[in-house]
Design a protein around this motif. Structure first.
Motif, PDB file in Angstrom:
ATOM      1  N   GLY A 119      -0.425  14.339   5.007  1.00  0.00           N
ATOM      2  CA  GLY A 119      -0.277  15.779   4.833  1.00  0.00           C
ATOM      3  C   GLY A 119       0.653  16.420   5.838  1.00  0.00           C
ATOM      4  N   PRO A 120       0.968  17.685   5.597  1.00  0.00           N
ATOM      5  CA  PRO A 120       1.901  18.405   6.466  1.00  0.00           C
ATOM      6  C   PRO A 120       1.319  18.645   7.857  1.00  0.00           C
ATOM      7  N   GLU A 121       2.173  18.497   8.858  1.00  0.00           N
ATOM      8  CA  GLU A 121       1.767  18.693  10.253  1.00  0.00           C
ATOM      9  C   GLU A 121       1.562  20.169  10.555  1.00  0.00           C
ATOM     10  N   GLY A 122       0.611  20.433  11.435  1.00  0.00           N
ATOM     11  CA  GLY A 122       0.358  21.792  11.879  1.00  0.00           C
ATOM     12  C   GLY A 122       1.383  22.244  12.902  1.00  0.00           C
ATOM     13  N   PHE A 123       1.256  23.492  13.357  1.00  0.00           N
ATOM     14  CA  PHE A 123       2.219  24.082  14.279  1.00  0.00           C
ATOM     15  C   PHE A 123       1.591  24.523  15.593  1.00  0.00           C
ATOM     16  N   LEU A 124       0.282  24.302  15.772  1.00  0.00           N
ATOM     17  CA  LEU A 124      -0.385  24.751  16.991  1.00  0.00           C
ATOM     18  C   LEU A 124      -0.456  23.661  18.062  1.00  0.00           C
ATOM     19  N   GLY A 125       0.101  22.495  17.772  1.00  0.00           N
ATOM     20  CA  GLY A 125       0.139  21.433  18.766  1.00  0.00           C
ATOM     21  C   GLY A 125      -1.097  20.554  18.811  1.00  0.00           C
ATOM     22  N   LEU A 169     -10.440  34.376  -0.928  1.00  0.00           N
ATOM     23  CA  LEU A 169     -10.666  33.464  -2.047  1.00  0.00           C
ATOM     24  C   LEU A 169      -9.457  32.556  -2.270  1.00  0.00           C
ATOM     25  N   VAL A 170      -8.261  33.104  -2.189  1.00  0.00           N
ATOM     26  CA  VAL A 170      -7.034  32.299  -2.344  1.00  0.00           C
ATOM     27  C   VAL A 170      -6.906  31.298  -1.194  1.00  0.00           C
ATOM     28  N   THR A 171      -7.198  31.748   0.029  1.00  0.00           N
ATOM     29  CA  THR A 171      -7.101  30.868   1.190  1.00  0.00           C
ATOM     30  C   THR A 171      -8.096  29.717   1.098  1.00  0.00           C
ATOM     31  N   VAL A 172      -9.322  30.017   0.711  1.00  0.00           N
ATOM     32  CA  VAL A 172     -10.329  28.959   0.570  1.00  0.00           C
ATOM     33  C   VAL A 172      -9.909  27.971  -0.505  1.00  0.00           C
ATOM     34  N   LEU A 173      -9.366  28.454  -1.601  1.00  0.00           N
ATOM     35  CA  LEU A 173      -8.887  27.562  -2.668  1.00  0.00           C
ATOM     36  C   LEU A 173      -7.777  26.650  -2.151  1.00  0.00           C
ATOM     37  N   ALA A 174      -6.782  27.220  -1.473  1.00  0.00           N
ATOM     38  CA  ALA A 174      -5.679  26.421  -0.930  1.00  0.00           C
ATOM     39  C   ALA A 174      -6.189  25.429   0.113  1.00  0.00           C
ATOM     40  N   PHE A 175      -7.111  25.869   0.942  1.00  0.00           N
ATOM     41  CA  PHE A 175      -7.697  25.003   1.960  1.00  0.00           C
ATOM     42  C   PHE A 175      -8.427  23.824   1.317  1.00  0.00           C
ATOM     43  N   GLU A 176      -9.245  24.098   0.322  1.00  0.00           N
ATOM     44  CA  GLU A 176     -10.002  23.036  -0.348  1.00  0.00           C
ATOM     45  C   GLU A 176      -9.084  22.052  -1.062  1.00  0.00           C
ATOM     46  N   ILE A 177      -8.018  22.543  -1.656  1.00  0.00           N
ATOM     47  CA  ILE A 177      -7.049  21.648  -2.308  1.00  0.00           C
ATOM     48  C   ILE A 177      -6.445  20.708  -1.278  1.00  0.00           C
ATOM     49  N   GLU A 178      -6.024  21.260  -0.128  1.00  0.00           N
ATOM     50  CA  GLU A 178      -5.442  20.395   0.896  1.00  0.00           C
ATOM     51  C   GLU A 178      -6.453  19.391   1.424  1.00  0.00           C
ATOM     52  N   ARG A 232      -8.944  18.075  -0.139  1.00  0.00           N
ATOM     53  CA  ARG A 232      -9.161  17.043  -1.167  1.00  0.00           C
ATOM     54  C   ARG A 232      -7.968  16.093  -1.251  1.00  0.00           C
ATOM     55  N   LEU A 233      -6.763  16.626  -1.074  1.00  0.00           N
ATOM     56  CA  LEU A 233      -5.561  15.791  -1.162  1.00  0.00           C
ATOM     57  C   LEU A 233      -5.357  14.924   0.076  1.00  0.00           C
ATOM     58  N   PHE A 234      -5.544  15.509   1.257  1.00  0.00           N
ATOM     59  CA  PHE A 234      -5.176  14.823   2.492  1.00  0.00           C
ATOM     60  C   PHE A 234      -6.347  14.532   3.428  1.00  0.00           C
ATOM     61  N   GLY A 235      -7.477  15.192   3.225  1.00  0.00           N
ATOM     62  CA  GLY A 235      -8.612  14.979   4.101  1.00  0.00           C
ATOM     63  C   GLY A 235      -8.381  15.541   5.494  1.00  0.00           C
ATOM     64  N   TRP A 236      -9.299  15.241   6.389  1.00  0.00           N
ATOM     65  CA  TRP A 236      -9.207  15.733   7.763  1.00  0.00           C
ATOM     66  C   TRP A 236      -9.704  14.704   8.762  1.00  0.00           C
ATOM     67  N   GLU A 237     -10.501  13.743   8.297  1.00  0.00           N
ATOM     68  CA  GLU A 237     -11.198  12.844   9.214  1.00  0.00           C
ATOM     69  C   GLU A 237     -10.253  11.943  10.001  1.00  0.00           C
ATOM     70  N   ASP A 238      -9.152  11.488   9.392  1.00  0.00           N
ATOM     71  CA  ASP A 238      -8.178  10.669  10.132  1.00  0.00           C
ATOM     72  C   ASP A 238      -7.620  11.446  11.318  1.00  0.00           C
ATOM     73  N   ARG A 239      -7.336  12.720  11.091  1.00  0.00           N
ATOM     74  CA  ARG A 239      -6.794  13.551  12.175  1.00  0.00           C
ATOM     75  C   ARG A 239      -7.845  13.758  13.269  1.00  0.00           C
ATOM     76  N   ALA A 240      -9.107  13.941  12.862  1.00  0.00           N
ATOM     77  CA  ALA A 240     -10.174  14.146  13.847  1.00  0.00           C
ATOM     78  C   ALA A 240     -10.421  12.880  14.662  1.00  0.00           C
ATOM     79  N   ALA A 241     -10.296  11.716  14.034  1.00  0.00           N
ATOM     80  CA  ALA A 241     -10.505  10.446  14.738  1.00  0.00           C
ATOM     81  C   ALA A 241      -9.340  10.150  15.675  1.00  0.00           C
ATOM     82  N   GLY A 242      -8.160  10.720  15.391  1.00  0.00           N
ATOM     83  CA  GLY A 242      -6.994  10.542  16.256  1.00  0.00           C
ATOM     84  C   GLY A 242      -6.485   9.126  16.233  1.00  0.00           C
ATOM     85  N   GLU A 243      -5.916   8.729  17.335  1.00  0.00           N
ATOM     86  CA  GLU A 243      -5.284   7.413  17.412  1.00  0.00           C
ATOM     87  C   GLU A 243      -6.300   6.278  17.429  1.00  0.00           C
ATOM     88  N   LEU A 244      -7.569   6.591  17.637  1.00  0.00           N
ATOM     89  CA  LEU A 244      -8.588   5.547  17.616  1.00  0.00           C
ATOM     90  C   LEU A 244      -8.863   5.060  16.206  1.00  0.00           C
TER      91      LEU A 244
END
Length: 166
Positions: A9-15, A63-72, A74-86
């Motif tokens: 997925g697309p990289e964030g901008f907050l570092g 409502l639009v933001t939650v929809l866009a958030f949920e789509i992302e 489902r497509l890309f997940g979040w757990e890999d990013r939370a686990a980091g390099e480990l």
């Protein structure tokens, strides 16, 4: 070190390790809380039409933001990013904070639009105090507290999942 990790997925901008959408939501929640507080002040000052349209716009945007958030998610997940390099899975702390956040996020997603819908149906046009005012104040306060707790627990989740070193 973070640049070497290939997250989906697309990289964030907050570092942080978060995705673009997670970064957008983190900042958007700050805006939501400020606009929500301003809108409440408008209602208290008797500017009910301004309050009505601000809350209607905020509800639609959420409502639009939650929809866009949920789509992302489902497509890309979040757990890999939370686990980091480990790699692997997010830590138990991350899951606990996420579950706490979801209590408020899900209840806000139901409560906020319900309060807005009932207000649109039960207040006159243009809006003015009436029979629905007492109920609206109670449920709207609850929704505002719920949304504030959604933001606070969301920021806590963002921190433990994507900012805190793993």
């Amino acid at each position: 070190m973070l640049a070497q990790i290939d997250f989906p997925g697309p990289e964030g901008f907050l570092g942080a390790r978060a995705s673009l959408m997670l970064d957008v939501v983190v900042l958007a929640m700050a805006v939501v809380l400020v606009v929500m507080a301003w809108s409440i002040v408008q209602a208290r000052r008797g500017r009910f039409t301004v309050h009505k349209w601000t809350q209607t716009a905020l509800t639609a945007a959420l409502l639009v933001t939650v929809l866009a958030f949920e789509i992302e998610m489902r497509l890309f997940g979040w757990e890999d990013r939370a686990a980091g390099e480990l790699g692997g899975s997010a830590s138990p702390l991350v899951w606990r904070v996420l579950y706490l956040h979801l209590v408020f996020a899900v209840s806000s997603f139901v409560l906020w639009p319900a309060v807005a819908f009932l207000a649109l149906r039960r207040f006159p046009n243009p809006p003015a105090p009436g029979e629905h005012s007492r109920s609206h104040r109670f449920w709207a306060r609850l929704a505002a507290i719920d949304m504030t707790l959604t933001a606070l627990t969301g920021w806590a989740f963002y921190y433990v999942a994507f900012v805190r070193p793993v």
